[in-house]
Structure formats: C-alpha cells, structure tokens
Design an enzyme around this catalytic site. Structure first.
Site, PDB file in Angstrom:
ATOM      1  N   CYS A  54       0.809  -1.331  -0.064  1.00  0.00           N
ATOM      2  CA  CYS A  54       0.073   0.134  -0.033  1.00  0.00           C
ATOM      3  C   CYS A  54       0.841   1.241   0.057  1.00  0.00           C
ATOM      4  CB  CYS A  54      -1.056   0.038   1.223  1.00  0.00           C
ATOM      5  SG  CYS A  54      -2.027   1.702   1.597  1.00  0.00           S
ATOM      6  N   TYR A  85      -7.408   4.605  -9.781  1.00  0.00           N
ATOM      7  CA  TYR A  85      -7.146   3.737  -8.622  1.00  0.00           C
ATOM      8  C   TYR A  85      -8.248   2.638  -8.747  1.00  0.00           C
ATOM      9  CZ  TYR A  85      -7.164   1.914  -3.873  1.00  0.00           C
ATOM     10  OH  TYR A  85      -6.684   1.241  -2.685  1.00  0.00           O
ATOM     11  N   GLU A  97       1.052  -0.267  -7.025  1.00  0.00           N
ATOM     12  CA  GLU A  97       0.964   0.855  -6.359  1.00  0.00           C
ATOM     13  C   GLU A  97       2.576   1.282  -6.014  1.00  0.00           C
ATOM     14  OE1 GLU A  97      -1.403   1.061  -3.089  1.00  0.00           O
ATOM     15  OE2 GLU A  97      -3.019   0.521  -3.958  1.00  0.00           O
ATOM     16  N   ASP A 132      -3.131  -7.338   2.277  1.00  0.00           N
ATOM     17  CA  ASP A 132      -3.345  -6.621   0.930  1.00  0.00           C
ATOM     18  C   ASP A 132      -2.934  -7.715  -0.213  1.00  0.00           C
ATOM     19  OD1 ASP A 132      -4.434  -4.227   2.063  1.00  0.00           O
ATOM     20  OD2 ASP A 132      -2.406  -3.584   2.204  1.00  0.00           O
ATOM     21  N   TYR A 137       0.144  -5.080  -5.410  1.00  0.00           N
ATOM     22  CA  TYR A 137       0.947  -4.815  -4.279  1.00  0.00           C
ATOM     23  C   TYR A 137       2.106  -5.494  -4.202  1.00  0.00           C
ATOM     24  CZ  TYR A 137      -3.894  -3.333  -2.512  1.00  0.00           C
ATOM     25  OH  TYR A 137      -4.940  -2.512  -2.102  1.00  0.00           O
ATOM     26  N   CYS A 200      -2.206   1.736   7.481  1.00  0.00           N
ATOM     27  CA  CYS A 200      -0.793   1.393   6.937  1.00  0.00           C
ATOM     28  C   CYS A 200      -0.735  -0.079   7.018  1.00  0.00           C
ATOM     29  CB  CYS A 200       0.034   2.280   7.649  1.00  0.00           C
ATOM     30  SG  CYS A 200       1.771   1.890   7.160  1.00  0.00           S
ATOM     31  N   CYS A 209      18.971  -4.806   6.757  1.00  0.00           N
ATOM     32  CA  CYS A 209      19.826  -5.120   5.571  1.00  0.00           C
ATOM     33  C   CYS A 209      21.249  -4.861   6.028  1.00  0.00           C
ATOM     34  CB  CYS A 209      19.408  -3.958   4.467  1.00  0.00           C
ATOM     35  SG  CYS A 209      19.957  -4.029   2.852  1.00  0.00           S
TER      36      CYS A 209
END
Length: 216
Positions: A54, A85, A97, A132, A137, A200, A209
C-alpha cells in the site's frame, strides 16, 4: 484488501490490459508535508521509484528522510496509461502501487533509500503484502539508469543472504527499468499526513539489511 479472485494474482498482457486514457491525473501543486512541487522539473535531483505494498505508508517512510526533495504516489510497471485507482485495483492494468522519491544526491545516497525499502516491507510475498493481495501490491524497484540497477541487484543479493540466515524465503521483488510513473489521484497524495490515523499495512521482516554491504 484481501482478494479471493485468482485473476487478480496474474499480470495482464499489453493486449488484455485496460486501454486507459491520454489525460494525466491532476495533482496538487505542492507536497502536503514538504511544500515542494510534486511534478517535474526537478533540477539537480535524482529519482527513485519503489513498490512495496500500500503506497500510503510507503510514501510516509520516504518523505521523512533528510535529503528527500519530494515524494508522490502513483502507478507504474504496467501497461495502462493514466489509470484510475479503481482500474489498478481490478488487476487489469499491470501496474503496482508505487512511490516516486525525488532526492538530492549530495545529501542522500540511493543505497540509503534501498535500505529503507528492504527493511520496511516483506519482499518475499509475491503478489501481496500482508493482507493486501493482488498484482498492485507486488514488491518492485524501477531503476532509472545502470548505476541504480546494479545497486538494486547488489542490495537484493545481500538482503537475500540475511533473510535466508533468518529462515525467510526467496525475494520476489521485481527489478526492472523504469516505465512511466502515473500520478495517483489527489486524495492519495501524502494520505497519512492528511489522515494521521489512516490505514498502513506495511510490515517488515525484522531483518536488517547488512550494514556496510551497500556502501562497501
């Protein structure tokens, strides 16, 4: 949102994608947080484009970084010009997205953006991110030159090693040359600044990382 339609998990071809339109989506003249222009030109700046689920939460991650000039959300990686959208959510455009990040290379390194990208979502989930689900996505990095491509691939390989050590699966992130970035509707731009309690769905793997790999 969660979808049980298997057709939304398969990318359309150029022949089967929706036709779209010639008219570009109107966008605000200024960033809701940074006060900078959303649309080019961006003299002296570089661009990065990421897909990581998202786009509301993804955009917020990047606008907070020192050295970021502006951000915008939109659609990229697919076939349909200037999609809406609703069209993107249908799975018939091929777009994901995406977040456009415009940054000052004298203040912020592309590798630092990659670190935020990898650590802030789960890049092993294919055509979904958490609950999602759908091609829109998917995880993606769209590169603007050979330097960005090499950096993206090197960071992917380094992060895969860290993920494997931690028991996670294979990275499914798409790394490809940047196609046109189509701005999303005005209400999507800086959504979580305008709606601080908004949805969110981002969630990372908890794996860092590797420090030093990207700058080594």
């Amino acid at each position: 949102m969660w979808s049980r339609d298997p057709r939304k998990l398969v990318l359309p071809s150029a022949a089967t994608a929706l036709p779209g339109r010639a008219e570009a989506m109107p966008v605000p003249s200024r960033h809701h947080v940074l006060g900078t222009p959303l649309a080019p030109p961006f003299p002296g700046m570089e661009r990065a484009v990421f897909g990581m689920g998202c786009f509301w939460g993804a955009e917020r991650l990047f606008w907070k970084l020192p050295g970021v000039h502006t951000t915008a959300v939109g659609y990229s990686g697919g076939h349909t010009p200037n999609p809406t959208y609703e069209e993107v959510c249908s799975g018939r455009t091929g777009h994901t997205e995406a977040v456009l990040v415009v940054f000052d290379p004298a203040r912020l390194n592309y590798d630092d953006l990659l670190r935020v990208f990898w650590e802030s979502h789960d890049p092993t989930q294919g055509m979904r991110q958490g609950n999602d689900t759908g091609t829109q996505y998917r995880s993606a990095i769209y590169t603007h030159d050979e330097r960005q491509r090499k950096a993206a691939e090197a960071s992917r390989d380094a992060f895969q090693g860290a993920l494997t050590t931690s028991g996670h699966g294979a990275i499914t992130t798409e790394i490809a040359p940047a196609l046109p970035f189509y701005y999303a509707e005005e209400y999507h731009q800086q959504y979580l600044s305008k709606n601080p309690g908004g949805y969110c769905g981002l969630g990372g793997t908890g794996v860092a990382c590797p420090v030093g790999v990207l700058h080594g």
